[in-house]
Design a protein around this motif. Structure first.
Motif, mmCIF file in Angstrom:
data_model
loop_
_atom_site.group_PDB
_atom_site.id
_atom_site.type_symbol
_atom_site.label_atom_id
_atom_site.label_comp_id
_atom_site.label_asym_id
_atom_site.label_seq_id
_atom_site.Cartn_x
_atom_site.Cartn_y
_atom_site.Cartn_z
ATOM 1 N N SER A 1 -37.613 64.832 -0.777
ATOM 2 C CA SER A 1 -36.981 63.840 -1.642
ATOM 3 C C SER A 1 -37.942 62.679 -1.844
ATOM 4 C CB SER A 1 -35.677 63.331 -1.017
ATOM 5 O OG SER A 1 -35.021 62.441 -1.891
ATOM 6 N N ILE A 2 -38.072 62.262 -3.091
ATOM 7 C CA ILE A 2 -38.984 61.168 -3.434
ATOM 8 C C ILE A 2 -38.210 60.104 -4.200
ATOM 9 C CG2 ILE A 2 -41.115 60.491 -4.626
ATOM 10 C CD1 ILE A 2 -40.468 64.153 -3.849
ATOM 11 N N ALA A 3 -38.138 58.905 -3.628
ATOM 12 C CA ALA A 3 -37.479 57.765 -4.276
ATOM 13 C C ALA A 3 -36.064 58.099 -4.734
ATOM 14 C CB ALA A 3 -38.328 57.252 -5.453
ATOM 15 N N ALA A 4 -35.289 58.719 -3.849
ATOM 16 C CA ALA A 4 -33.902 59.063 -4.174
ATOM 17 C C ALA A 4 -32.914 58.563 -3.125
ATOM 18 C CB ALA A 4 -33.756 60.578 -4.338
ATOM 19 N N PHE A 5 -33.289 58.567 -1.853
ATOM 20 C CA PHE A 5 -32.333 58.238 -0.797
ATOM 21 C C PHE A 5 -31.825 56.802 -0.885
ATOM 22 C CE2 PHE A 5 -32.815 61.570 2.796
ATOM 23 C CZ PHE A 5 -32.654 62.586 1.875
ATOM 24 N N ALA B 1 -39.751 60.360 1.037
ATOM 25 C CA ALA B 1 -40.529 59.176 0.685
ATOM 26 C C ALA B 1 -39.614 58.205 -0.065
ATOM 27 C CB ALA B 1 -41.732 59.540 -0.177
ATOM 28 N N ILE B 2 -39.705 56.924 0.282
ATOM 29 C CA ILE B 2 -38.812 55.917 -0.287
ATOM 30 C C ILE B 2 -39.569 54.627 -0.555
ATOM 31 C CG2 ILE B 2 -36.695 56.796 0.767
ATOM 32 C CD1 ILE B 2 -37.119 54.699 3.013
ATOM 33 N N PRO B 3 -39.086 53.816 -1.490
ATOM 34 C CA PRO B 3 -39.629 52.460 -1.617
ATOM 35 C C PRO B 3 -39.163 51.625 -0.429
ATOM 36 C CG PRO B 3 -37.753 52.719 -3.057
ATOM 37 C CD PRO B 3 -38.038 54.085 -2.482
ATOM 38 N N TRP C 1 -41.942 44.646 -1.304
ATOM 39 C CA TRP C 1 -41.347 45.499 -2.338
ATOM 40 C C TRP C 1 -40.703 44.666 -3.435
ATOM 41 C CZ3 TRP C 1 -41.197 49.749 -4.903
ATOM 42 C CH2 TRP C 1 -40.074 50.069 -5.673
ATOM 43 N N ARG C 2 -39.938 43.659 -3.048
ATOM 44 C CA ARG C 2 -39.269 42.814 -4.043
ATOM 45 C C ARG C 2 -40.287 42.077 -4.906
ATOM 46 N NH1 ARG C 2 -34.288 40.693 -5.027
ATOM 47 N NH2 ARG C 2 -34.241 38.683 -6.106
ATOM 48 N N LEU C 3 -41.326 41.557 -4.273
ATOM 49 C CA LEU C 3 -42.373 40.851 -5.015
ATOM 50 C C LEU C 3 -43.074 41.801 -5.980
ATOM 51 C CD1 LEU C 3 -43.917 38.137 -5.278
ATOM 52 C CD2 LEU C 3 -45.499 39.005 -3.545
ATOM 53 N N GLY C 4 -43.305 43.038 -5.531
ATOM 54 C CA GLY C 4 -44.003 44.014 -6.359
ATOM 55 C C GLY C 4 -43.265 44.332 -7.641
ATOM 56 N N TYR C 5 -41.970 44.639 -7.549
ATOM 57 C CA TYR C 5 -41.248 44.991 -8.779
ATOM 58 C C TYR C 5 -40.922 43.763 -9.620
ATOM 59 C CZ TYR C 5 -36.436 43.850 -7.105
ATOM 60 O OH TYR C 5 -35.291 43.222 -6.672
ATOM 61 N N THR C 6 -40.777 42.602 -8.989
ATOM 62 C CA THR C 6 -40.490 41.376 -9.741
ATOM 63 C C THR C 6 -41.640 41.012 -10.667
ATOM 64 O OG1 THR C 6 -39.046 40.517 -7.996
ATOM 65 C CG2 THR C 6 -39.943 38.916 -9.554
ATOM 66 N N PHE D 1 -45.172 48.907 0.436
ATOM 67 C CA PHE D 1 -44.526 49.246 -0.833
ATOM 68 C C PHE D 1 -43.666 50.505 -0.685
ATOM 69 C CE2 PHE D 1 -48.208 46.806 -2.422
ATOM 70 C CZ PHE D 1 -47.545 45.893 -3.218
ATOM 71 N N TYR D 2 -44.187 51.469 0.106
ATOM 72 C CA TYR D 2 -43.479 52.732 0.258
ATOM 73 C C TYR D 2 -43.535 53.192 1.707
ATOM 74 C CZ TYR D 2 -44.310 52.696 -4.775
ATOM 75 O OH TYR D 2 -44.379 52.329 -6.094
ATOM 76 N N GLN D 3 -42.576 54.054 2.071
ATOM 77 C CA GLN D 3 -42.521 54.627 3.408
ATOM 78 C C GLN D 3 -42.273 56.127 3.304
ATOM 79 O OE1 GLN D 3 -39.777 52.403 5.944
ATOM 80 N NE2 GLN D 3 -40.273 50.493 4.874
ATOM 81 N N PHE D 4 -42.817 56.851 4.276
ATOM 82 C CA PHE D 4 -42.725 58.316 4.279
ATOM 83 C C PHE D 4 -42.265 58.788 5.652
ATOM 84 C CE2 PHE D 4 -45.203 62.240 5.390
ATOM 85 C CZ PHE D 4 -44.415 63.132 4.677
ATOM 86 N N TYR D 5 -41.302 59.724 5.658
ATOM 87 C CA TYR D 5 -40.739 60.235 6.908
ATOM 88 C C TYR D 5 -40.771 61.759 6.927
ATOM 89 C CZ TYR D 5 -39.066 55.518 7.665
ATOM 90 O OH TYR D 5 -39.021 54.155 7.849
ATOM 91 N N VAL D 6 -41.148 62.307 8.080
ATOM 92 C CA VAL D 6 -41.058 63.740 8.335
ATOM 93 C C VAL D 6 -40.044 63.928 9.450
ATOM 94 C CG1 VAL D 6 -42.250 65.839 9.023
ATOM 95 C CG2 VAL D 6 -43.462 64.107 7.696
ATOM 96 N N CYS D 7 -38.972 64.657 9.169
ATOM 97 C CA CYS D 7 -37.860 64.809 10.108
ATOM 98 C C CYS D 7 -37.744 66.275 10.530
ATOM 99 C CB CYS D 7 -36.553 64.355 9.475
ATOM 100 S SG CYS D 7 -36.640 62.702 8.714
#
Length: 245
Positions: free
Chosen positions: A124-128, A154-156, A163-168, A222-228
């Motif tokens: 899943s990419i930028a969905a959770f 992977a998530i923002p 993150w907030r500063l980046g999209y703003t 900006f982004y984070q990635f997890y392997v579960c």
């Protein structure tokens, strides 16, 4: 029950009428990277796609389920993954894509996956960050993974200052110039979960969770990635049963 689960399911904040009028157009445009700001965002987001697909960069192929597949923009990174199924309720995002020919099964909801169906990988990419009933989805992921399989997410870094500063300063400024509306209203509607909440849910249902960040730390990324890996099947089954009652 784990405290983090008590905050679910979330309720999405309503969109004002002026946002509703442009929602579908803006959503798809953003996912396709058609504007200058969203195009820049997509270049940065390629980090998430590469991380998620790193385990299948070279064969052999593995059975894969993607949650929140959107416009199918992750499929080009998954050259060796087959069969490939997706969960995506918004048909308008993918129905005209030439990549649909690579799909075996398409589900509107992960709950539709038949009993006994198993996947080597769930991605899943930028969905959770968008999912109001996230624990239900993660619990189901644990139940449909093959033995030894993994969930790669992977998530923002929602909820952090960077993150907030980046999209703003990028998408937010472009959105203001184009529509004279506050982009943070749309983000509040869309991103119902913070990165920290997502991590806590993942760690509740999986006993082995590794992570990486696009930044210097989780709080400055900006982004984070997890392997579960190694789902706690008893917890997954218990939660799934409770939610069906």
């Amino acid at each position: 029950m784990n405290g983090i689960l008590n905050s679910f399911p979330k309720e999405r904040s309503p969109l004002p009428p002026e946002f509703q009028a442009i929602y579908s157009e803006q959503y798809k445009e953003n996912r396709e990277g058609k504007s200058s700001a969203s195009g820049l965002a997509q270049k940065m987001e390629s980090w998430m796609h590469r991380k998620v697909a790193a385990d299948v960069a070279s064969g052999p192929g593995k059975s894969t389920l993607e949650i929140g597949a959107g416009t199918l923009n992750h499929l080009p990174y998954e050259t060796h993954s087959q069969p490939y199924d997706i969960v995506e309720p918004f048909h308008f995002l993918y129905e005209s894509s030439p990549l649909m020919k690579r799909l075996e099964n398409v589900y509107d909801d992960i709950a539709e996956i038949p009993n006994g169906k198993r996947y080597d990988r769930i991605v899943s990419i930028a969905a959770f960050e968008h999912i109001c009933s996230l624990p239900e989805v993660v619990a189901k992921c644990g139940l449909v993974l093959s033995e030894g399989g993994c969930l790669r997410v992977a998530i923002p870094s929602e909820g952090t200052i960077l993150w907030r500063l980046g999209y703003t300063l990028t998408t937010g400024l472009e959105f203001r110039r184009r529509y004279n509306l506050d982009y943070s209203v749309l983000m509040k509607h869309e991103h119902v979960n913070t990165a920290k909440e997502i991590e806590l849910v993942l760690r509740h249902f999986f006993s082995k969770v590794g992570s990486n960040v696009f930044g210097v730390a989780k709080s400055l990324s900006f982004y984070q990635f997890y392997v579960c890996r190694k789902p706690r099947l008893d917890m997954c089954s218990e939660y799934s049963s409770v939610r069906k009652m």
